[in-house]
Write a protein that holds these residues in place. Structure first.
Motif, PDB file in Angstrom:
ATOM      1  N   MET A  80       0.847  -1.185   0.000  1.00 44.32           N
ATOM      2  CA  MET A  80       0.000   0.000   0.000  1.00 44.32           C
ATOM      3  C   MET A  80       0.888   1.243   0.000  1.00 44.32           C
ATOM      4  SD  MET A  80      -2.795   1.101   2.835  1.00 44.32           S
ATOM      5  CE  MET A  80      -4.321   1.512   2.063  1.00 44.32           C
ATOM      6  N   PRO A  81       0.653   2.176  -0.904  1.00 42.35           N
ATOM      7  CA  PRO A  81       1.469   3.379  -0.988  1.00 42.35           C
ATOM      8  C   PRO A  81       1.339   4.246   0.263  1.00 42.35           C
ATOM      9  CG  PRO A  81      -0.023   3.215  -2.870  1.00 42.35           C
ATOM     10  CD  PRO A  81      -0.343   2.114  -1.943  1.00 42.35           C
ATOM     11  N   ASN A  82       2.418   4.887   0.614  1.00 38.82           N
ATOM     12  CA  ASN A  82       2.427   5.783   1.755  1.00 38.82           C
ATOM     13  C   ASN A  82       1.939   7.158   1.284  1.00 38.82           C
ATOM     14  OD1 ASN A  82       3.073   7.536   3.853  1.00 38.82           O
ATOM     15  ND2 ASN A  82       4.955   6.459   4.348  1.00 38.82           N
ATOM     16  N   PRO A  83       0.834   7.671   1.837  1.00 41.91           N
ATOM     17  CA  PRO A  83       0.291   8.949   1.367  1.00 41.91           C
ATOM     18  C   PRO A  83       1.204  10.145   1.679  1.00 41.91           C
ATOM     19  CG  PRO A  83      -0.902   8.198   3.295  1.00 41.91           C
ATOM     20  CD  PRO A  83       0.033   7.094   2.899  1.00 41.91           C
ATOM     21  N   ARG A  84       2.178   9.959   2.570  1.00 48.36           N
ATOM     22  CA  ARG A  84       3.089  11.059   2.898  1.00 48.36           C
ATOM     23  C   ARG A  84       4.245  11.160   1.917  1.00 48.36           C
ATOM     24  NH1 ARG A  84       4.300   9.721   8.977  1.00 48.36           N
ATOM     25  NH2 ARG A  84       4.668   7.767   7.914  1.00 48.36           N
ATOM     26  N   ILE A  85       4.438  10.159   1.078  1.00 50.59           N
ATOM     27  CA  ILE A  85       5.511  10.174   0.085  1.00 50.59           C
ATOM     28  C   ILE A  85       4.915  10.588  -1.258  1.00 50.59           C
ATOM     29  CG2 ILE A  85       7.287   8.821  -1.094  1.00 50.59           C
ATOM     30  CD1 ILE A  85       7.790   9.137   1.915  1.00 50.59           C
ATOM     31  N   LYS A  86       5.410  11.687  -1.828  1.00 54.15           N
ATOM     32  CA  LYS A  86       4.855  12.204  -3.077  1.00 54.15           C
ATOM     33  C   LYS A  86       5.364  11.445  -4.296  1.00 54.15           C
ATOM     34  CE  LYS A  86       4.147  16.808  -1.250  1.00 54.15           C
ATOM     35  NZ  LYS A  86       4.567  18.196  -1.279  1.00 54.15           N
ATOM     36  N   ASN A  87       6.592  10.963  -4.248  1.00 55.37           N
ATOM     37  CA  ASN A  87       7.171  10.260  -5.384  1.00 55.37           C
ATOM     38  C   ASN A  87       7.676   8.898  -4.903  1.00 55.37           C
ATOM     39  OD1 ASN A  87       8.699   9.340  -7.558  1.00 55.37           O
ATOM     40  ND2 ASN A  87       9.436  11.385  -8.084  1.00 55.37           N
ATOM     41  N   GLU A  88       6.774   7.925  -4.861  1.00 50.97           N
ATOM     42  CA  GLU A  88       7.084   6.589  -4.340  1.00 50.97           C
ATOM     43  C   GLU A  88       8.229   5.913  -5.099  1.00 50.97           C
ATOM     44  OE1 GLU A  88       5.929   4.633  -1.848  1.00 50.97           O
ATOM     45  OE2 GLU A  88       4.404   5.980  -1.081  1.00 50.97           O
ATOM     46  N   GLU A  89       8.242   6.087  -6.412  1.00 54.71           N
ATOM     47  CA  GLU A  89       9.267   5.458  -7.251  1.00 54.71           C
ATOM     48  C   GLU A  89      10.657   5.978  -6.888  1.00 54.71           C
ATOM     49  OE1 GLU A  89       9.808   5.503 -11.915  1.00 54.71           O
ATOM     50  OE2 GLU A  89       7.777   4.869 -11.342  1.00 54.71           O
ATOM     51  N   GLN A  90      10.767   7.275  -6.747  1.00 51.43           N
ATOM     52  CA  GLN A  90      12.046   7.871  -6.386  1.00 51.43           C
ATOM     53  C   GLN A  90      12.438   7.464  -4.970  1.00 51.43           C
ATOM     54  OE1 GLN A  90      12.236  12.157  -6.029  1.00 51.43           O
ATOM     55  NE2 GLN A  90      14.308  12.148  -6.855  1.00 51.43           N
ATOM     56  N   TYR A  91      11.473   7.439  -4.057  1.00 46.93           N
ATOM     57  CA  TYR A  91      11.725   7.026  -2.676  1.00 46.93           C
ATOM     58  C   TYR A  91      12.313   5.611  -2.646  1.00 46.93           C
ATOM     59  CZ  TYR A  91      10.832   5.644   2.161  1.00 46.93           C
ATOM     60  OH  TYR A  91      10.971   5.171   3.452  1.00 46.93           O
ATOM     61  N   ALA A  92      11.696   4.704  -3.365  1.00 44.83           N
ATOM     62  CA  ALA A  92      12.164   3.307  -3.392  1.00 44.83           C
ATOM     63  C   ALA A  92      13.576   3.216  -3.969  1.00 44.83           C
ATOM     64  CB  ALA A  92      11.195   2.453  -4.201  1.00 44.83           C
ATOM     65  N   ALA A  93      13.848   3.977  -5.019  1.00 43.91           N
ATOM     66  CA  ALA A  93      15.178   3.949  -5.628  1.00 43.91           C
ATOM     67  C   ALA A  93      16.240   4.471  -4.661  1.00 43.91           C
ATOM     68  CB  ALA A  93      15.172   4.784  -6.909  1.00 43.91           C
ATOM     69  N   LEU A  94      15.910   5.504  -3.925  1.00 39.68           N
ATOM     70  CA  LEU A  94      16.854   6.051  -2.954  1.00 39.68           C
ATOM     71  C   LEU A  94      17.105   5.073  -1.811  1.00 39.68           C
ATOM     72  CD1 LEU A  94      15.525   9.703  -2.904  1.00 39.68           C
ATOM     73  CD2 LEU A  94      17.753   8.965  -3.763  1.00 39.68           C
ATOM     74  N   ARG A  95      16.060   4.409  -1.354  1.00 40.33           N
ATOM     75  CA  ARG A  95      16.207   3.413  -0.292  1.00 40.33           C
ATOM     76  C   ARG A  95      17.104   2.264  -0.751  1.00 40.33           C
ATOM     77  NH1 ARG A  95      16.367   3.519   4.246  1.00 40.33           N
ATOM     78  NH2 ARG A  95      15.190   1.667   4.754  1.00 40.33           N
ATOM     79  N   GLU A  96      16.951   1.855  -2.022  1.00 38.81           N
ATOM     80  CA  GLU A  96      17.783   0.784  -2.561  1.00 38.81           C
ATOM     81  C   GLU A  96      19.251   1.202  -2.625  1.00 38.81           C
ATOM     82  OE1 GLU A  96      16.286  -0.651  -6.300  1.00 38.81           O
ATOM     83  OE2 GLU A  96      14.345  -1.167  -5.432  1.00 38.81           O
ATOM     84  N   LYS A  97      19.499   2.496  -2.818  1.00 33.76           N
ATOM     85  CA  LYS A  97      20.873   3.001  -2.857  1.00 33.76           C
ATOM     86  C   LYS A  97      21.481   3.108  -1.464  1.00 33.76           C
ATOM     87  CE  LYS A  97      20.779   5.789  -7.048  1.00 33.76           C
ATOM     88  NZ  LYS A  97      20.930   7.150  -7.589  1.00 33.76           N
ATOM     89  N   GLY A  98      20.658   2.933  -0.419  1.00 35.80           N
ATOM     90  CA  GLY A  98      21.165   2.973   0.939  1.00 35.80           C
ATOM     91  C   GLY A  98      20.869   4.242   1.712  1.00 35.80           C
ATOM     92  N   TYR A  99      20.080   5.146   1.124  1.00 37.74           N
ATOM     93  CA  TYR A  99      19.709   6.352   1.839  1.00 37.74           C
ATOM     94  C   TYR A  99      18.772   6.000   2.996  1.00 37.74           C
ATOM     95  CZ  TYR A  99      21.477   9.390  -1.911  1.00 37.74           C
ATOM     96  OH  TYR A  99      22.264  10.046  -2.804  1.00 37.74           O
ATOM     97  N   SER A 100      18.795   6.812   4.056  1.00 36.23           N
ATOM     98  CA  SER A 100      17.907   6.582   5.185  1.00 36.23           C
ATOM     99  C   SER A 100      16.459   6.860   4.770  1.00 36.23           C
ATOM    100  CB  SER A 100      18.276   7.510   6.350  1.00 36.23           C
ATOM    101  OG  SER A 100      17.959   8.854   6.021  1.00 36.23           O
ATOM    102  N   LYS A 101      15.528   6.371   5.561  1.00 35.50           N
ATOM    103  CA  LYS A 101      14.109   6.617   5.280  1.00 35.50           C
ATOM    104  C   LYS A 101      13.818   8.113   5.279  1.00 35.50           C
ATOM    105  CE  LYS A 101      12.288   2.303   7.137  1.00 35.50           C
ATOM    106  NZ  LYS A 101      11.439   1.698   8.173  1.00 35.50           N
ATOM    107  N   GLU A 102      14.392   8.811   6.271  1.00 34.62           N
ATOM    108  CA  GLU A 102      14.138  10.249   6.407  1.00 34.62           C
ATOM    109  C   GLU A 102      14.673  11.027   5.206  1.00 34.62           C
ATOM    110  OE1 GLU A 102      15.667  13.921   9.182  1.00 34.62           O
ATOM    111  OE2 GLU A 102      15.467  11.959  10.114  1.00 34.62           O
ATOM    112  N   LYS A 103      15.915  10.748   4.819  1.00 36.02           N
ATOM    113  CA  LYS A 103      16.507  11.476   3.695  1.00 36.02           C
ATOM    114  C   LYS A 103      15.800  11.133   2.392  1.00 36.02           C
ATOM    115  CE  LYS A 103      20.833  12.820   1.620  1.00 36.02           C
ATOM    116  NZ  LYS A 103      22.272  12.846   1.756  1.00 36.02           N
TER     117      LYS A 103
END
Length: 79
Positions: free
Chosen positions: A1-24
């Motif tokens: 289920m998509p998080n309504p607080r994240i505007k760009n889910e695709e970019q968020y997921a890509a950043l998380r895969e790169k090792g960025y923190s959830k907050e960043k």
């Protein structure tokens, strides 16, 4: 289920895969125009302190009101 607080889910997921923190990852994914490329912005050293403060506010940097121009530049580049 998509998080309504994240505007760009695709970019968020890509950043998380790169090792960025959830907050960043969330901060970057929620920044307006964060996915657009351009390279037309001038270096932070050419910005005014007010401009740097506004950008720091936009990306959610805490303690920005106590920072001088050099500290704002450092915070923007390293957060």
């Amino acid at each position: 289920m998509p998080n309504p607080r994240i505007k760009n889910e695709e970019q968020y997921a890509a950043l998380r895969e790169k090792g960025y923190s959830k907050e960043k990852s969330a901060r970057i994914a929620n920044t307006p125009d964060s996915g657009k490329r351009g390279g037309k912005a001038s270096p932070y050293e050419e910005w005014t302190k007010d401009g740097l403060y506004g950008q720091a506010k936009k990306v959610g940097i805490e303690g920005r009101s106590k920072m001088d121009k050099k500290a704002l530049i450092h915070a923007l580049r390293n957060n």
